[in-house]
Design a protein around this motif. Structure first.
Motif, PDB file in Angstrom:
ATOM      1  N   TYR A  88       0.419  -1.746   0.131  1.00 27.97           N
ATOM      2  CA  TYR A  88      -0.495  -0.300   0.340  1.00 27.97           C
ATOM      3  C   TYR A  88       0.926   1.106   0.031  1.00 27.97           C
ATOM      4  O   TYR A  88       0.417   2.178  -0.927  1.00 27.97           O
ATOM      5  N   LEU A  89       2.180   1.314   0.376  1.00 28.26           N
ATOM      6  CA  LEU A  89       2.532   2.798   1.242  1.00 28.26           C
ATOM      7  C   LEU A  89       3.589   2.941  -0.152  1.00 28.26           C
ATOM      8  O   LEU A  89       4.638   3.639  -0.464  1.00 28.26           O
ATOM      9  N   THR A  90       4.162   2.039  -1.265  1.00 27.71           N
ATOM     10  CA  THR A  90       4.662   1.878  -1.721  1.00 27.71           C
ATOM     11  C   THR A  90       5.117   3.415  -3.192  1.00 27.71           C
ATOM     12  O   THR A  90       5.625   3.455  -3.726  1.00 27.71           O
ATOM     13  N   GLU A  91       3.388   3.359  -3.516  1.00 32.85           N
ATOM     14  CA  GLU A  91       3.004   4.719  -4.185  1.00 32.85           C
ATOM     15  C   GLU A  91       3.125   5.972  -3.663  1.00 32.85           C
ATOM     16  O   GLU A  91       3.777   7.069  -3.736  1.00 32.85           O
ATOM     17  N   THR A  92       2.772   6.263  -2.230  1.00 28.23           N
ATOM     18  CA  THR A  92       3.314   6.787  -1.009  1.00 28.23           C
ATOM     19  C   THR A  92       4.837   6.793  -1.189  1.00 28.23           C
ATOM     20  O   THR A  92       5.253   8.421  -0.875  1.00 28.23           O
ATOM     21  N   LEU A  93       5.467   5.970  -1.052  1.00 31.93           N
ATOM     22  CA  LEU A  93       6.792   6.422  -1.410  1.00 31.93           C
ATOM     23  C   LEU A  93       7.403   6.842  -2.461  1.00 31.93           C
ATOM     24  O   LEU A  93       8.676   8.002  -1.843  1.00 31.93           O
ATOM     25  N   HIS A  94       7.134   6.426  -3.174  1.00 30.81           N
ATOM     26  CA  HIS A  94       7.082   7.339  -4.707  1.00 30.81           C
ATOM     27  C   HIS A  94       7.396   8.779  -5.043  1.00 30.81           C
ATOM     28  O   HIS A  94       7.518   9.379  -5.851  1.00 30.81           O
ATOM     29  N   GLY A  95       5.951   8.721  -4.226  1.00 28.83           N
ATOM     30  CA  GLY A  95       5.734  10.494  -4.073  1.00 28.83           C
ATOM     31  C   GLY A  95       6.622  11.083  -3.271  1.00 28.83           C
ATOM     32  O   GLY A  95       6.710  12.376  -3.858  1.00 28.83           O
ATOM     33  N   ALA A  96       7.120  10.742  -2.290  1.00 29.91           N
ATOM     34  CA  ALA A  96       7.805  11.516  -1.216  1.00 29.91           C
ATOM     35  C   ALA A  96       9.308  11.887  -1.971  1.00 29.91           C
ATOM     36  O   ALA A  96       9.590  12.241  -2.063  1.00 29.91           O
ATOM     37  N   ARG A  97       9.588  10.500  -2.690  1.00 27.81           N
ATOM     38  CA  ARG A  97      11.494  10.522  -3.747  1.00 27.81           C
ATOM     39  C   ARG A  97      11.004  11.970  -4.673  1.00 27.81           C
ATOM     40  O   ARG A  97      12.077  12.336  -4.886  1.00 27.81           O
ATOM     41  N   THR A  98       9.569  11.961  -5.178  1.00 28.02           N
ATOM     42  CA  THR A  98       9.737  12.954  -6.454  1.00 28.02           C
ATOM     43  C   THR A  98       9.929  14.273  -6.061  1.00 28.02           C
ATOM     44  O   THR A  98      10.678  14.872  -6.661  1.00 28.02           O
ATOM     45  N   VAL A  99       9.276  14.541  -4.373  1.00 28.92           N
ATOM     46  CA  VAL A  99       9.674  16.007  -3.830  1.00 28.92           C
ATOM     47  C   VAL A  99      10.611  16.036  -3.457  1.00 28.92           C
ATOM     48  O   VAL A  99      12.003  16.518  -3.934  1.00 28.92           O
ATOM     49  N   LEU A 100      11.303  15.034  -2.901  1.00 35.55           N
ATOM     50  CA  LEU A 100      12.965  14.672  -2.036  1.00 35.55           C
ATOM     51  C   LEU A 100      13.038  15.790  -3.099  1.00 35.55           C
ATOM     52  O   LEU A 100      14.936  16.295  -3.054  1.00 35.55           O
ATOM     53  N   GLU A 101      13.681  14.305  -3.810  1.00 39.97           N
ATOM     54  CA  GLU A 101      15.043  14.598  -5.423  1.00 39.97           C
ATOM     55  C   GLU A 101      14.586  15.959  -5.875  1.00 39.97           C
ATOM     56  O   GLU A 101      15.976  16.136  -5.988  1.00 39.97           O
ATOM     57  N   ARG A 102      13.701  16.220  -6.024  1.00 44.26           N
ATOM     58  CA  ARG A 102      13.616  17.909  -6.838  1.00 44.26           C
ATOM     59  C   ARG A 102      14.014  18.823  -6.332  1.00 44.26           C
ATOM     60  O   ARG A 102      14.713  19.816  -6.232  1.00 44.26           O
ATOM     61  N   ALA A 103      14.115  18.425  -4.650  1.00 45.17           N
ATOM     62  CA  ALA A 103      14.844  19.593  -3.842  1.00 45.17           C
ATOM     63  C   ALA A 103      16.314  19.126  -3.799  1.00 45.17           C
ATOM     64  O   ALA A 103      16.811  19.744  -2.920  1.00 45.17           O
ATOM     65  N   GLY A 104      16.575  18.184  -4.071  1.00 47.91           N
ATOM     66  CA  GLY A 104      18.101  18.072  -3.803  1.00 47.91           C
ATOM     67  C   GLY A 104      18.292  17.296  -3.053  1.00 47.91           C
ATOM     68  O   GLY A 104      19.627  18.003  -1.751  1.00 47.91           O
TER      69      GLY A 104
END
Length: 367
Positions: free
Chosen positions: A89-105
């Motif tokens: 269930y949390l796999t998509e949640t992790l991807h959402g968080a990762r996208t934001v964090l990577e964009r912010a460096g």
């Protein structure tokens, strides 16, 4: 020869002013002094009103820089993410968080908590020791006692923290902690209204009971079905015997679902979560109960519901958006002075994905 204190502090001011924000560890490396020395200088400059500081982050207070400073921490910060192992269930949640964090460096360090009570605490302590600046966490909390045991230490973890898909109860030690969660009451409401709109009047609700989401859903279904003027009869049960750890439960609550459905005369079921829903549909087929002709089925989670035969109508919580929003909230906290804003509790609304497992009732199964 040791650099004069005043000169070192001027260099700190210049570095922060040039960037808008800076990390204490980066300043220490550039000035070739200890982190403790930089922290001491930053504390003094903060007292003088020349800097403001957050958790590991320093910001300039000069108006010229504040107008252009980004509300994100400096590149290279590390965020620890702690989630249960084997939790699709949390796999998509992790991807959402990762996208934001990577964009912010910002670097994301993932920690997977084993299936045991209290497994998250040593992982968080390790993340702190490794220099984590912020924390995104979804504790397993299989039972209410697990949640209570985590409240005190998690409330005092000492770095910006955002709960994902977890909502502490009112008045608890974690009540004021930042959190981002799906509105599961609304998800239950969508399921009930969809079935009632099709003409179903007798419904069985079956959920897990070994997570905060499961307990929230049971409470929501009980409230909504109990007050709905068009629901003539309903019952709740565990979706599978191993899905509950908080017992004891009554006979109906642990009954085999096909038998309970016949007893209630139900023409529809809402099942949490997807995998359990697929197993129940297979069990119904073995007993000659057709979906949706004899029984409409709504799954809750929508991780694999669309892969079933027939594809299951499902309530779809905004899993990726929960991670996305939680990461954005954490980045804001990392760029702010501690306590500068009140705690935030964000709720995002699920959607209903209508597929082939729901239809108008053909007949009511006999009592």
């Amino acid at each position: 020869m040791r650099e004069p204190v005043d000169l070192r502090r001027q260099r700190i001011l210049a570095a922060v002013q040039a960037r808008g924000t800076a990390r204490v560890r980066d300043l220490a490396d550039e000035l070739q002094v200890s982190v403790v020395t930089v922290r001491r200088d930053v504390e003094e400059l903060t007292r003088e009103g020349r800097l403001s500081r957050g958790h590991g982050v320093v910001r300039s207070t000069l108006p010229a820089r504040e107008t252009v400073a980004e509300a994100v921490p400096a590149a290279g910060d590390r965020v620890a993410v702690v989630v249960p192992v084997r939790h699709s269930y949390l796999t998509e949640t992790l991807h959402g968080a990762r996208t934001v964090l990577e964009r912010a460096g910002v670097r994301m360090a993932l920690h997977l908590a084993p299936q045991a009570s209290g497994a998250e605490r040593p992982l968080v302590e390790r993340a702190l020791a490794d220099g984590a600046d912020g924390l995104l966490i979804a504790p397993r909390w299989r039972a209410r006692a697990d949640e209570e045991a985590d409240h005190e230490w998690l409330a005092g973890v000492g770095m910006p923290t955002v709960l994902m898909e977890r909502r502490p109860w009112r008045g608890s030690a974690l009540h004021a902690l930042d959190s981002v969660c799906s509105d599961h009451w609304y998800g239950a409401h969508l399921a009930v209204e969809h079935l009632v709109g099709l003409g179903h009047r007798r419904i069985v609700f079956a959920t897990r009971h070994d997570s905060p989401t499961a307990r929230a859903l049971r409470a929501a279904f009980t409230e909504i079905a109990g007050a709905h003027p068009l629901v003539e009869r309903w019952a709740w049960a565990l979706v599978a015997p191993e899905a509950g750890v908080d017992g004891p439960y009554g006979a109906d609550e642990t009954a085999e679902l096909p038998a309970l459905m016949r007893g209630v005369g139900a023409t529809a079921m809402v099942l949490h979560g997807d995998v359990d829903a697929l197993m129940v549909v297979q069990r119904l087929a073995e007993e000659g109960v057709r979906v949706p002709e004899d029984c409409s089925v709504v799954a809750y989670d929508d991780v694999v519901a669309g892969l079933a035969s027939p594809p299951l109508t499902a309530v779809s919580p905004p899993k990726a958006e929960v991670g996305h929003t939680a990461a954005e909230l954490l980045l804001q906290r990392l760029a702010e002075a501690p306590g500068s804003r009140p705690g935030r509790r964000v709720e995002l609304l699920p959607r209903l994905m209508v597929r082939g497992s729901t239809d108008r009732p053909c007949e009511t199964l006999g009592e």
